[in-house]
Enzyme design. Structure first.
Site, PDB file in Angstrom:
ATOM      1  N   ASP A 196       0.882  -1.051   0.081  1.00 40.14           N
ATOM      2  CA  ASP A 196      -0.078  -0.067   0.069  1.00 40.14           C
ATOM      3  C   ASP A 196       0.898   1.154  -0.168  1.00 40.14           C
ATOM      4  O   ASP A 196       2.042   1.220   0.360  1.00 40.14           O
ATOM      5  CB  ASP A 196      -1.040   0.033   1.293  1.00 40.14           C
ATOM      6  CG  ASP A 196      -1.601   1.074   1.452  1.00 40.14           C
ATOM      7  OD1 ASP A 196      -2.327   1.711   0.298  1.00 40.14           O
ATOM      8  OD2 ASP A 196      -1.653   1.923   2.439  1.00 40.14           O
ATOM      9  N   ASP A 213      -1.345  -0.579   6.100  1.00 38.71           N
ATOM     10  CA  ASP A 213      -1.650  -0.376   7.521  1.00 38.71           C
ATOM     11  C   ASP A 213      -3.149   0.382   7.633  1.00 38.71           C
ATOM     12  O   ASP A 213      -3.418   0.635   9.065  1.00 38.71           O
ATOM     13  CB  ASP A 213      -0.599   0.733   7.806  1.00 38.71           C
ATOM     14  CG  ASP A 213      -1.044   2.208   7.238  1.00 38.71           C
ATOM     15  OD1 ASP A 213      -1.776   2.191   6.253  1.00 38.71           O
ATOM     16  OD2 ASP A 213      -0.831   3.153   8.015  1.00 38.71           O
ATOM     17  N   ASP A 246      -6.993  -1.750   3.973  1.00 39.01           N
ATOM     18  CA  ASP A 246      -6.176  -2.886   3.362  1.00 39.01           C
ATOM     19  C   ASP A 246      -6.293  -4.064   3.906  1.00 39.01           C
ATOM     20  O   ASP A 246      -5.899  -5.008   3.711  1.00 39.01           O
ATOM     21  CB  ASP A 246      -4.535  -2.596   3.908  1.00 39.01           C
ATOM     22  CG  ASP A 246      -3.951  -1.207   3.316  1.00 39.01           C
ATOM     23  OD1 ASP A 246      -4.352  -0.932   2.007  1.00 39.01           O
ATOM     24  OD2 ASP A 246      -3.395  -0.551   4.089  1.00 39.01           O
TER      25      ASP A 246
END
Length: 662
Positions: free
Chosen positions: A354, A547, A551
């Site tokens: 990410d 995080d 996600d």
């Protein structure tokens, strides 16, 4: 070589909940807690003190008996050696006992094959050979127990950091109490140099706190009233008074212990394979011994075949390697929630990342002010900050914080309005001020003819009374270690992919700065999950690093989900690996440890099979006598166990263990 390696140690997380340890408390716990299960039954001592006096006596008796038999010191009977039989009964008893237990449990183990070899050697009056074999086995078990104990201790040592005696202010007086009597809401006092025993908020005091063990921050952080602190941190300078908000197993440190302990309990597929292979090797050795006897009728060669085959190098070495890797990863700042995920990490072919909070810090910073002609930077910033004063938007807060850092007095707007997805419409000193994106400006017929070369930045336009004052560029900051971490991942031959919900222009800039070649942007959480699933369906072993809440679906879909320590609770719960800090280099270190673990385990597998096959072949042809066979058996076992022990984290005896020191 014995069943101790299959036993589960005392629940470390429960110990963390009941106590926070100093050395004497650890000794107390190991004697009273670790030694009994929930029904009060004694467990094996787990070789915490592997070289106990009983074992010393047993080894000494067998060694003395072997010397006497070898030198024919006293042989009153011609049919058998009285000293030899006595030595075998004393020294061989634990081996014979273990063999019988395994036989009744229908488990084929090396104790059974070694018992057969010892008894067979004694039956043909080879008492010296039988005693030396017994001596080799006893010494090997002690050395093996000491090595495995070090692995267990590397995990248990994580407990040996928090103070057991805690100073608490209650009813206006300060008293020293046991840590397990703490209550939520207690005011805990921590002196300079002391260890913080709870998660909580500073009530009073000023100090700098080293919390690298929990958050991964490399430098001590300043703590004043209102600041959050974590159990396991070290108070470095001033005294602090802390309101306890989480205690025992609920603290950040307790959850670390809980995760590591659960990982230790789990069994990776490769460990089950090791157990099966060990059993097959014993069957193969016994079968080869029978065949050798049928073909050669040579009892010594038959005994040598049974003796030379050793499977404990993989039966004990595999869990030891996994245990050492989990402990090493924990000390370097990564909590692996099970042996399965450690094994999967060692096979990863693709790492999906990410952007926000993973490759970047996740906090926007003001990059530049672009005032139009007739407007200066301070005028532009003053108008924007005053309009955004009441805003809860991250970009608005960034503008206000930057203005205050420059000493500007941010004025309260007379009117304030917010249009989601567009921006702010405020009245300041009787004049309309607009702060937002191009859509907001277009809605109020304000031309935006500013072009920015900063593709990674968000443009915030500012207008007053229908006239554009300029633009403010705000962007997330890429982590300083991101590029180095990506290079390290690529050096392992692993592909990297960036998946983000941000715009493609921003994603490409971040990917270029990080060194990632493949990018997918403007993705919803479900899109991320689908992309990860596609990779898994293609046969890739995928590790997803993220995080945020968005996600979580992708973390669950990946073979291994990795959450940054500062991420949301949802992300951390969904992950199989949690990075305690926000340093991507910790993830690359964990990848490296996992791959090294895999290499060591398979080296042990191949080495054990190779040594056993060669040894059995030589013994069957009469090229190995029982003594040499026993030496090869023990030497190869210890070699493979020590090979696994290389993964165990080193222990600094001067200080308590540091979760971030490998």
């Amino acid at each position: 070589m014995n069943a101790q390696h299959d036993r589960v140690p005392a629940d470390l997380a429960e110990q963390a909940a009941r106590r926070t340890i100093v050395p004497e408390a650890h000794a107390h716990a190991s004697g009273e807690e670790a030694g009994h299960d929930e029904h009060g039954h004694d467990h094996e001592h787990d070789h915490d003190h592997a070289f106990e006096w009983q074992e010393m006596v047993r080894i000494a008796v067998v060694a003395a008996a072997a010397a006497c038999v070898g030198w024919h010191v006293w042989e009153p009977f011609s049919a058998f050696s009285l000293i030899g039989v006595t030595g075998l009964l004393v020294g061989g008893w634990p081996i014979f006992k273990e063999a019988l237990e395994n036989l009744f449990a229908k488990r084929m183990t090396m104790e059974l094959s070694m018992s057969i070899a010892i008894v067979a050697a004694a039956a043909i009056s080879e008492f010296f050979t039988a005693l030396v074999i017994t001596l080799f086995v006893l010494v090997a078990e002690v050395l093996e127990g000491m090595t495995v104990s070090r692995g267990r201790r590397a995990i248990r040592d994580l407990l040996d950091f928090l103070p057991r005696a805690v100073s608490v202010r209650r009813s206006g007086t300060v008293a020293e109490v046991n840590a397990d009597t703490l209550n939520i809401g207690d005011a805990v006092l921590v002196n300079p140099g002391g260890r913080i025993p709870v998660d909580g908020t500073v009530i009073a005091g000023h100090s700098f706190v080293d919390q690298a063990r929990i958050t991964g921050e490399s430098l001590p952080l300043e703590k004043t009233a209102g600041a959050a602190v974590f159990a396991g941190s070290i108070n470095q300078s001033g005294a602090l008074e802390i309101r306890a908000e989480r205690i025992g197993r609920d603290t950040s440190y307790g959850k670390i212990i809980d995760a590591v302990e659960q990982a230790e309990r789990s069994r990776a597929p490769v460990q089950r394979l090791a157990d099966r292979l060990a059993g097959y090797l014993v069957y193969f050795a016994l079968g080869a011994a029978v065949l050798t006897y049928l073909l050669t009728r040579d009892v010594r060669s038959t005994i040598s075949v049974v003796i030379v085959a050793g499977a404990c190098g993989i039966a004990a070495g595999t869990p030891l390697a996994i245990l050492g890797a989990i402990g090493r990863a924990a000390r370097s700042g990564a909590i692996i929630k099970g042996g399965l995920f450690l094994e999967q990490l060692g096979r990863v072919t693709v790492v999906v990342l990410d952007k926000t909070g993973t490759l970047t810090y996740g906090r926007p910073e003001l990059r530049s002010l672009i005032p139009l002609e007739g407007t200066d930077e301070l005028t532009l910033l003053d108008a924007a900050a005053s309009a955004e004063l009441r805003s809860e938007h991250p970009l608005g807060k960034t503008i206000v914080a930057h203005a205050e850092s420059l000493g500007l007095v941010v004025r309260e707007p007379q009117q304030f309005g917010y249009t989601p997805g567009r921006g702010i419409d405020a009245v300041i000193d009787g004049k309309q001020v607009l702060v937002g994106n191009r859509l907001l400006m277009q809605a109020h017929s304000v031309p935006t003819d500013i072009s920015s070369l900063h593709l990674e930045a968000s443009e915030v336009f500012v207008a007053k009374n229908g006239k554009l004052l300029g633009a403010i560029l705000i962007a997330d900051v890429i982590r300083s270690e991101s590029a180095q971490a990506i290079r390290a991942i690529h050096a392992m031959g692993i592909k990297t992919i960036l998946l983000t919900g941000d715009s493609l222009a921003v994603a490409r800039v971040i990917a270029e700065q990080s060194g990632i070649s493949e990018v997918a942007a403007e993705l919803l959480p479900e899109d991320k999950r689908r992309r990860v699933k596609e990779l898994v369906d293609q046969g890739q072993i995928v590790a997803m690093v993220g995080d945020g809440i968005n996600d979580a679906p992708a973390l669950l879909e990946a073979n291994v989900g990795v959450a940054m320590g500062s991420g949301t609770d949802v992300a951390r719960e969904s992950a199989d690996v949690v990075l305690l800090g926000n340093d991507l280099l910790r993830f690359t270190e964990t990848l490296s440890v996992a791959r090294r673990t895999r290499r060591i385990i398979w080296t042990n597998f191949v080495g054990t099979i190779g040594v056993d096959a060669l040894g059995i072949g030589l013994a069957a042809f009469g090229l190995l006598n029982p003594l040499l066979a026993a030496f090869i058996h023990v030497a190869s076992e210890l070699t493979f166990i020590l090979n696994s022990a290389r993964l165990l984290p080193s222990r600094d005896r001067r200080t308590a263990p540091d979760l971030h020191t490998a």
